[in-house]
Enzyme design. Structure first.
Site, PDB file in Angstrom:
ATOM      1  N   ARG A 102      -1.559  -5.990  -8.140  1.00  0.00           N
ATOM      2  CA  ARG A 102      -0.678  -6.939  -7.893  1.00  0.00           C
ATOM      3  C   ARG A 102      -0.537  -8.197  -9.064  1.00  0.00           C
ATOM      4  NH1 ARG A 102      -2.608  -8.195  -2.159  1.00  0.00           N
ATOM      5  NH2 ARG A 102      -4.712  -8.197  -3.232  1.00  0.00           N
ATOM      6  N   HIS A 156       0.866  -1.203  -0.089  1.00  0.00           N
ATOM      7  CA  HIS A 156       0.052   0.206  -0.041  1.00  0.00           C
ATOM      8  C   HIS A 156       0.883   1.011   0.051  1.00  0.00           C
ATOM      9  CE1 HIS A 156      -2.903  -2.671   2.368  1.00  0.00           C
ATOM     10  NE2 HIS A 156      -3.572  -2.554   1.180  1.00  0.00           N
ATOM     11  N   SER A 173      -2.755  -7.729   3.069  1.00  0.00           N
ATOM     12  CA  SER A 173      -2.914  -7.413   4.479  1.00  0.00           C
ATOM     13  C   SER A 173      -3.482  -8.652   5.019  1.00  0.00           C
ATOM     14  CB  SER A 173      -3.896  -6.290   4.687  1.00  0.00           C
ATOM     15  OG  SER A 173      -3.659  -5.317   4.328  1.00  0.00           O
ATOM     16  N   LYS A 200     -17.607  -6.461   8.526  1.00  0.00           N
ATOM     17  CA  LYS A 200     -16.363  -7.085   8.422  1.00  0.00           C
ATOM     18  C   LYS A 200     -15.349  -6.613   9.703  1.00  0.00           C
ATOM     19  CE  LYS A 200     -13.101  -7.798   4.921  1.00  0.00           C
ATOM     20  NZ  LYS A 200     -12.697  -7.566   3.499  1.00  0.00           N
TER      21      LYS A 200
HETATM   22  O1  PNS Z   1      -8.792  -2.857   0.397  1.00  0.00           O
HETATM   23  P1  PNS Z   1     -10.048  -3.491  -0.223  1.00  0.00           P
HETATM   24  O2  PNS Z   1     -10.819  -4.409   0.637  1.00  0.00           O
HETATM   25  O3  PNS Z   1      -9.774  -4.444  -1.615  1.00  0.00           O
HETATM   26  O4  PNS Z   1     -10.840  -2.242  -0.725  1.00  0.00           O
HETATM   27  C1  PNS Z   1     -12.087  -2.169  -1.282  1.00  0.00           C
HETATM   28  C2  PNS Z   1     -12.695  -1.016  -1.222  1.00  0.00           C
HETATM   29  C3  PNS Z   1     -12.689  -0.289  -0.076  1.00  0.00           C
HETATM   30  C4  PNS Z   1     -12.064   0.142  -2.598  1.00  0.00           C
HETATM   31  C5  PNS Z   1     -14.083  -1.062  -1.767  1.00  0.00           C
HETATM   32  O5  PNS Z   1     -14.948  -2.290  -1.308  1.00  0.00           O
HETATM   33  C6  PNS Z   1     -15.079   0.062  -1.975  1.00  0.00           C
HETATM   34  O6  PNS Z   1     -14.838   1.158  -2.394  1.00  0.00           O
HETATM   35  N1  PNS Z   1     -16.057  -0.171  -1.078  1.00  0.00           N
HETATM   36  C7  PNS Z   1     -17.024   0.956  -0.911  1.00  0.00           C
HETATM   37  C8  PNS Z   1     -18.381   0.452  -1.315  1.00  0.00           C
HETATM   38  C9  PNS Z   1     -18.645   0.972  -2.830  1.00  0.00           C
HETATM   39  O7  PNS Z   1     -18.361   2.130  -3.146  1.00  0.00           O
HETATM   40  N2  PNS Z   1     -18.917   0.080  -3.558  1.00  0.00           N
HETATM   41  C10 PNS Z   1     -19.052   0.114  -5.030  1.00  0.00           C
HETATM   42  C11 PNS Z   1     -18.245  -0.374  -6.010  1.00  0.00           C
HETATM   43  S1  PNS Z   1     -18.375  -2.274  -6.129  1.00  0.00           S
END
Ligand code: PNS
Length: 167
Positions: A90, A17, A128, A41
Protein backbone atom coordinates in the site's frame (compact mmCIF):
# COMPACT_ATOMS: atom_id res chain seq x y z
CA UNK A 1 1.15 -24.99 -13.84
CA UNK A 2 2.13 -21.61 -12.41
CA UNK A 3 0.63 -21.46 -8.92
CA UNK A 4 0.94 -18.50 -6.54
CA UNK A 5 -0.12 -17.91 -2.97
CA UNK A 6 -1.55 -14.74 -1.52
CA UNK A 7 -1.02 -15.20 2.24
CA UNK A 8 -2.42 -13.13 5.06
CA UNK A 9 -4.57 -12.88 8.15
CA UNK A 10 -7.69 -11.69 6.27
CA UNK A 11 -9.54 -10.70 9.45
CA UNK A 12 -11.66 -9.87 7.51
CA UNK A 13 -10.93 -9.75 3.78
CA UNK A 14 -11.13 -6.15 2.49
CA UNK A 15 -11.60 -4.63 -0.95
CA UNK A 16 -7.83 -4.08 -0.95
CA UNK A 17 -7.19 -7.83 -0.59
CA UNK A 18 -9.84 -8.64 -3.16
CA UNK A 19 -8.27 -6.27 -5.67
CA UNK A 20 -4.87 -7.95 -5.29
CA UNK A 21 -6.48 -11.42 -5.51
CA UNK A 22 -8.42 -10.46 -8.62
CA UNK A 23 -5.41 -8.98 -10.41
CA UNK A 24 -3.09 -11.87 -9.42
CA UNK A 25 -5.62 -14.44 -10.61
CA UNK A 26 -5.26 -12.95 -14.09
CA UNK A 27 -1.50 -13.48 -14.03
CA UNK A 28 -1.20 -16.97 -12.52
CA UNK A 29 -2.85 -20.23 -13.58
CA UNK A 30 -3.99 -20.80 -10.02
CA UNK A 31 -4.02 -18.58 -6.96
CA UNK A 32 -4.30 -19.92 -3.42
CA UNK A 33 -5.50 -17.49 -0.80
CA UNK A 34 -3.71 -18.73 2.34
CA UNK A 35 -5.18 -17.77 5.70
CA UNK A 36 -2.64 -17.91 8.52
CA UNK A 37 -3.67 -19.81 11.64
CA UNK A 38 -2.03 -17.84 14.42
CA UNK A 39 -2.99 -19.22 17.85
CA UNK A 40 -1.31 -16.26 19.57
CA UNK A 41 -3.52 -13.69 17.91
CA UNK A 42 -7.25 -13.81 18.58
CA UNK A 43 -9.02 -12.19 15.69
CA UNK A 44 -12.52 -10.88 15.16
CA UNK A 45 -13.37 -13.91 13.01
CA UNK A 46 -12.26 -17.51 13.56
CA UNK A 47 -10.09 -19.07 10.84
CA UNK A 48 -13.05 -21.11 9.52
CA UNK A 49 -15.18 -17.97 9.36
CA UNK A 50 -12.45 -16.05 7.49
CA UNK A 51 -12.09 -18.90 4.99
CA UNK A 52 -15.88 -18.95 4.52
CA UNK A 53 -16.01 -15.18 3.94
CA UNK A 54 -13.20 -15.35 1.37
CA UNK A 55 -14.86 -18.30 -0.40
CA UNK A 56 -18.05 -16.26 -0.59
CA UNK A 57 -16.32 -13.37 -2.37
CA UNK A 58 -14.15 -15.42 -4.75
CA UNK A 59 -16.89 -17.84 -5.76
CA UNK A 60 -16.91 -16.52 -9.33
CA UNK A 61 -13.14 -16.77 -9.74
CA UNK A 62 -12.57 -20.33 -10.95
CA UNK A 63 -8.77 -20.36 -10.54
CA UNK A 64 -8.82 -19.03 -6.97
CA UNK A 65 -8.78 -21.51 -4.06
CA UNK A 66 -8.86 -20.78 -0.35
CA UNK A 67 -6.97 -22.70 2.34
CA UNK A 68 -5.68 -22.15 5.86
CA UNK A 69 -2.16 -22.91 7.00
CA UNK A 70 -0.16 -22.89 10.21
CA UNK A 71 3.57 -22.72 10.78
CA UNK A 72 5.94 -21.49 8.13
CA UNK A 73 4.50 -20.28 4.86
CA UNK A 74 7.33 -21.89 2.88
CA UNK A 75 6.50 -25.32 4.37
CA UNK A 76 2.90 -24.99 3.23
CA UNK A 77 4.18 -23.91 -0.18
CA UNK A 78 6.50 -26.92 -0.42
CA UNK A 79 3.61 -29.28 0.37
CA UNK A 80 1.63 -27.80 -2.52
CA UNK A 81 4.48 -27.12 -4.92
CA UNK A 82 3.88 -23.36 -4.91
CA UNK A 83 6.85 -21.21 -5.90
CA UNK A 84 5.51 -17.63 -5.83
CA UNK A 85 4.17 -15.43 -3.02
CA UNK A 86 2.06 -12.43 -4.04
CA UNK A 87 1.78 -9.55 -1.60
CA UNK A 88 0.02 -6.23 -1.95
CA UNK A 89 1.94 -3.06 -1.10
CA UNK A 90 0.00 0.00 0.00
CA UNK A 91 2.49 2.58 1.08
CA UNK A 92 6.15 3.07 1.92
CA UNK A 93 5.24 2.03 5.46
CA UNK A 94 4.45 -1.52 4.25
CA UNK A 95 7.78 -1.81 2.52
CA UNK A 96 10.14 -2.47 5.41
CA UNK A 97 8.06 -5.27 6.93
CA UNK A 98 7.38 -6.88 3.56
CA UNK A 99 11.01 -6.57 2.49
CA UNK A 100 12.14 -8.26 5.70
CA UNK A 101 9.62 -11.06 5.28
CA UNK A 102 10.52 -11.66 1.64
CA UNK A 103 14.23 -11.85 2.49
CA UNK A 104 13.54 -14.26 5.33
CA UNK A 105 11.44 -16.47 3.07
CA UNK A 106 14.20 -16.35 0.45
CA UNK A 107 16.75 -17.36 3.09
CA UNK A 108 14.53 -20.26 4.18
CA UNK A 109 13.94 -21.38 0.60
CA UNK A 110 15.94 -19.75 -2.23
CA UNK A 111 13.57 -21.26 -4.83
CA UNK A 112 10.73 -19.04 -3.70
CA UNK A 113 10.04 -15.61 -5.16
CA UNK A 114 7.91 -12.86 -3.64
CA UNK A 115 6.10 -10.64 -6.12
CA UNK A 116 4.74 -7.28 -4.95
CA UNK A 117 1.71 -5.69 -6.47
CA UNK A 118 0.90 -2.05 -5.77
CA UNK A 119 -2.50 -1.51 -4.18
CA UNK A 120 -4.95 0.44 -6.31
CA UNK A 121 -5.06 4.08 -5.23
CA UNK A 122 -8.62 3.83 -3.91
CA UNK A 123 -7.57 0.99 -1.55
CA UNK A 124 -4.22 2.32 -0.47
CA UNK A 125 -5.55 3.52 2.91
CA UNK A 126 -7.44 0.30 3.67
CA UNK A 127 -6.56 -2.31 6.28
CA UNK A 128 -8.47 -5.04 8.09
CA UNK A 129 -7.71 -3.34 11.42
CA UNK A 130 -9.15 -0.01 10.34
CA UNK A 131 -12.24 -1.75 8.93
CA UNK A 132 -12.69 -3.56 12.27
CA UNK A 133 -12.33 -0.33 14.19
CA UNK A 134 -14.86 1.51 12.01
CA UNK A 135 -17.31 -1.42 12.28
CA UNK A 136 -16.91 -1.73 16.07
CA UNK A 137 -17.76 1.96 16.51
CA UNK A 138 -20.77 1.77 14.21
CA UNK A 139 -19.22 3.54 11.19
CA UNK A 140 -20.09 2.78 7.60
CA UNK A 141 -17.95 0.05 6.00
CA UNK A 142 -19.56 0.25 2.57
CA UNK A 143 -16.89 0.41 -0.14
CA UNK A 144 -14.25 -0.92 2.26
CA UNK A 145 -15.14 -4.61 2.16
CA UNK A 146 -16.97 -6.74 -0.39
CA UNK A 147 -20.70 -5.98 -0.27
CA UNK A 148 -21.72 -9.60 0.36
CA UNK A 149 -19.80 -9.87 3.65
CA UNK A 150 -21.10 -6.65 5.21
CA UNK A 151 -23.98 -8.52 6.96
CA UNK A 152 -21.47 -11.03 8.41
CA UNK A 153 -19.36 -8.22 9.85
CA UNK A 154 -22.37 -6.34 11.19
CA UNK A 155 -23.66 -9.51 12.84
CA UNK A 156 -20.27 -10.35 14.38
CA UNK A 157 -19.91 -6.83 15.77
CA UNK A 158 -23.40 -6.89 17.25
CA UNK A 159 -22.68 -10.31 18.88
CA UNK A 160 -19.55 -8.85 20.46
CA UNK A 161 -21.40 -5.78 21.74
CA UNK A 162 -24.18 -8.00 23.09
CA UNK A 163 -21.75 -10.30 24.90
CA UNK A 164 -19.83 -7.40 26.39
CA UNK A 165 -23.06 -5.90 27.75
CA UNK A 166 -24.11 -9.14 29.44
CA UNK A 167 -23.48 -9.18 33.19
O1 PNS B 1 -1.99 -10.17 6.68
P1 PNS B 1 -0.69 -10.25 7.42
O2 PNS B 1 -0.92 -10.44 8.90
O3 PNS B 1 0.24 -9.11 7.09
O4 PNS B 1 0.05 -11.60 6.87
C1 PNS B 1 1.30 -11.98 7.35
C2 PNS B 1 1.66 -13.39 6.85
C3 PNS B 1 0.58 -14.39 7.15
C4 PNS B 1 1.90 -13.35 5.37
C5 PNS B 1 2.99 -13.77 7.57
O5 PNS B 1 2.87 -13.50 8.93
C6 PNS B 1 3.40 -15.22 7.39
O6 PNS B 1 3.75 -15.64 6.31
N1 PNS B 1 3.34 -15.97 8.50
C7 PNS B 1 3.70 -17.38 8.53
C8 PNS B 1 4.99 -17.60 9.32
C9 PNS B 1 6.22 -17.50 8.43
O7 PNS B 1 6.33 -18.16 7.43
N2 PNS B 1 7.16 -16.63 8.82
C10 PNS B 1 8.41 -16.47 8.09
C11 PNS B 1 8.55 -15.16 7.40
S1 PNS B 1 9.12 -13.96 8.55
Amino acid sequence: MNIAICPGSFDPITNGHLDIINRSARIFDELIVGVLVNPEKKGLFSIDERVKLIKKVVKNMPNVKVASFSGLLIDFMKERNIKVIVKGLRAVSDFEYEFQMSLMNKKLDPNIETVFMMASAMNSFLSSSSVKQVAMFGGCIEGLVPEEIIPDITQKVSEIHKNSNEP
